[in-house]
Design a protein around this motif. Structure first.
Motif, PDB file in Angstrom:
ATOM      1  N   VAL A   1       0.843  -1.202   0.000  1.00  0.00           N
ATOM      2  CA  VAL A   1       0.000   0.000   0.000  1.00  0.00           C
ATOM      3  C   VAL A   1       0.874   1.247   0.000  1.00  0.00           C
ATOM      4  CG1 VAL A   1      -1.726   1.288   1.304  1.00  0.00           C
ATOM      5  CG2 VAL A   1      -1.911  -1.195   1.117  1.00  0.00           C
ATOM      6  N   ILE A   2       1.924   1.245   0.798  1.00  0.00           N
ATOM      7  CA  ILE A   2       2.834   2.394   0.843  1.00  0.00           C
ATOM      8  C   ILE A   2       3.472   2.606  -0.521  1.00  0.00           C
ATOM      9  CG2 ILE A   2       5.002   3.249   1.817  1.00  0.00           C
ATOM     10  CD1 ILE A   2       4.139   1.877   4.439  1.00  0.00           C
ATOM     11  N   ASN A   3       3.885   1.528  -1.169  1.00  0.00           N
ATOM     12  CA  ASN A   3       4.485   1.639  -2.498  1.00  0.00           C
ATOM     13  C   ASN A   3       3.506   2.236  -3.500  1.00  0.00           C
ATOM     14  OD1 ASN A   3       6.833   0.491  -1.561  1.00  0.00           O
ATOM     15  ND2 ASN A   3       6.291  -1.563  -2.240  1.00  0.00           N
ATOM     16  N   MET A   4       2.260   1.791  -3.461  1.00  0.00           N
ATOM     17  CA  MET A   4       1.260   2.321  -4.398  1.00  0.00           C
ATOM     18  C   MET A   4       0.969   3.796  -4.130  1.00  0.00           C
ATOM     19  SD  MET A   4      -1.424  -0.779  -4.994  1.00  0.00           S
ATOM     20  CE  MET A   4      -1.364  -1.620  -3.421  1.00  0.00           C
ATOM     21  N   ILE A   5       0.837   4.157  -2.869  1.00  0.00           N
ATOM     22  CA  ILE A   5       0.558   5.560  -2.531  1.00  0.00           C
ATOM     23  C   ILE A   5       1.734   6.447  -2.931  1.00  0.00           C
ATOM     24  CG2 ILE A   5       0.224   7.162  -0.603  1.00  0.00           C
ATOM     25  CD1 ILE A   5      -1.469   4.941   0.717  1.00  0.00           C
ATOM     26  N   ALA A   6       2.962   5.973  -2.684  1.00  0.00           N
ATOM     27  CA  ALA A   6       4.143   6.752  -3.079  1.00  0.00           C
ATOM     28  C   ALA A   6       4.161   6.959  -4.587  1.00  0.00           C
ATOM     29  CB  ALA A   6       5.414   6.044  -2.629  1.00  0.00           C
ATOM     30  N   GLY A   7       3.766   5.946  -5.342  1.00  0.00           N
ATOM     31  CA  GLY A   7       3.697   6.088  -6.799  1.00  0.00           C
ATOM     32  C   GLY A   7       2.614   7.061  -7.225  1.00  0.00           C
ATOM     33  N   LEU A   8       1.459   6.972  -6.598  1.00  0.00           N
ATOM     34  CA  LEU A   8       0.363   7.883  -6.934  1.00  0.00           C
ATOM     35  C   LEU A   8       0.708   9.330  -6.610  1.00  0.00           C
ATOM     36  CD1 LEU A   8      -2.727   5.819  -5.735  1.00  0.00           C
ATOM     37  CD2 LEU A   8      -2.132   6.391  -8.093  1.00  0.00           C
ATOM     38  N   LEU A   9       1.444   9.535  -5.528  1.00  0.00           N
ATOM     39  CA  LEU A   9       1.837  10.889  -5.125  1.00  0.00           C
ATOM     40  C   LEU A   9       3.080  11.383  -5.859  1.00  0.00           C
ATOM     41  CD1 LEU A   9       1.228  10.646  -1.276  1.00  0.00           C
ATOM     42  CD2 LEU A   9      -0.211  11.751  -2.997  1.00  0.00           C
TER      43      LEU A   9
ATOM     44  N   TYR B   1      12.278   8.509  -1.583  1.00  0.00           N
ATOM     45  CA  TYR B   1      11.516   7.300  -1.272  1.00  0.00           C
ATOM     46  C   TYR B   1      12.455   6.172  -0.825  1.00  0.00           C
ATOM     47  CZ  TYR B   1       8.908   3.021  -1.903  1.00  0.00           C
ATOM     48  OH  TYR B   1       8.350   1.796  -1.702  1.00  0.00           O
ATOM     49  N   LEU B   2      13.554   6.000  -1.551  1.00  0.00           N
ATOM     50  CA  LEU B   2      14.515   4.957  -1.218  1.00  0.00           C
ATOM     51  C   LEU B   2      15.145   5.205   0.154  1.00  0.00           C
ATOM     52  CD1 LEU B   2      16.005   2.407  -2.137  1.00  0.00           C
ATOM     53  CD2 LEU B   2      17.723   3.908  -3.160  1.00  0.00           C
ATOM     54  N   LEU B   3      15.549   6.441   0.417  1.00  0.00           N
ATOM     55  CA  LEU B   3      16.145   6.777   1.706  1.00  0.00           C
ATOM     56  C   LEU B   3      15.161   6.547   2.850  1.00  0.00           C
ATOM     57  CD1 LEU B   3      18.553   7.941   3.258  1.00  0.00           C
ATOM     58  CD2 LEU B   3      17.567  10.205   2.885  1.00  0.00           C
ATOM     59  N   ALA B   4      13.924   6.988   2.669  1.00  0.00           N
ATOM     60  CA  ALA B   4      12.911   6.797   3.715  1.00  0.00           C
ATOM     61  C   ALA B   4      12.612   5.316   3.924  1.00  0.00           C
ATOM     62  CB  ALA B   4      11.632   7.543   3.346  1.00  0.00           C
ATOM     63  N   THR B   5      12.600   4.550   2.855  1.00  0.00           N
ATOM     64  CA  THR B   5      12.350   3.109   2.972  1.00  0.00           C
ATOM     65  C   THR B   5      13.471   2.435   3.747  1.00  0.00           C
ATOM     66  OG1 THR B   5      11.113   3.092   0.898  1.00  0.00           O
ATOM     67  CG2 THR B   5      11.964   0.979   1.680  1.00  0.00           C
ATOM     68  N   ILE B   6      14.708   2.781   3.425  1.00  0.00           N
ATOM     69  CA  ILE B   6      15.846   2.182   4.125  1.00  0.00           C
ATOM     70  C   ILE B   6      15.840   2.568   5.596  1.00  0.00           C
ATOM     71  CG2 ILE B   6      18.364   2.222   4.328  1.00  0.00           C
ATOM     72  CD1 ILE B   6      18.415   2.409   1.234  1.00  0.00           C
ATOM     73  N   LEU B   7      15.661   3.854   5.876  1.00  0.00           N
ATOM     74  CA  LEU B   7      15.648   4.306   7.269  1.00  0.00           C
ATOM     75  C   LEU B   7      14.461   3.747   8.045  1.00  0.00           C
ATOM     76  CD1 LEU B   7      16.722   8.041   6.883  1.00  0.00           C
ATOM     77  CD2 LEU B   7      18.082   6.123   7.733  1.00  0.00           C
TER      78      LEU B   7
END
Length: 77
Positions: free
Chosen positions: A4-12, A19-25
């Motif tokens: 869901v987070i991946n889809m919302i990030a894509g839509l936004l 996105y990559l930095l926030a995902t890693i952290l």
């Protein structure tokens, strides 16, 4: 849910690097905790338990303070 987070990030249309930095952290601390718990389950270790508890407490504090630093305050009741 990560999907869901991946889809919302894509839509936004969030740029890839932030996105990559926030995902890693966002995923690294809990991944370390899961690894510590897994290691402790197979080979009990007091130091692993202590490290995971300290990391959980740190994450709890960060989750409580970051919104305040960013200006998100709860309205007084």
């Amino acid at each position: 849910n990560a999907s869901v987070i991946n889809m919302i990030a894509g839509l936004l249309r969030i740029p890839f690097r932030p996105y990559l930095l926030a995902t890693i952290l966002g995923t690294l601390p809990i991944t370390i905790i899961y690894a510590l718990w897994g290691k402790t389950a197979s080979q009990p270790s007091r130091s692993h338990v202590i490290m995971s508890i300290v990391l959980l407490l740190f994450l709890t504090l960060v989750a409580g303070f970051v919104p305040r630093l960013r200006g998100f305050h709860r309205a007084p009741e």
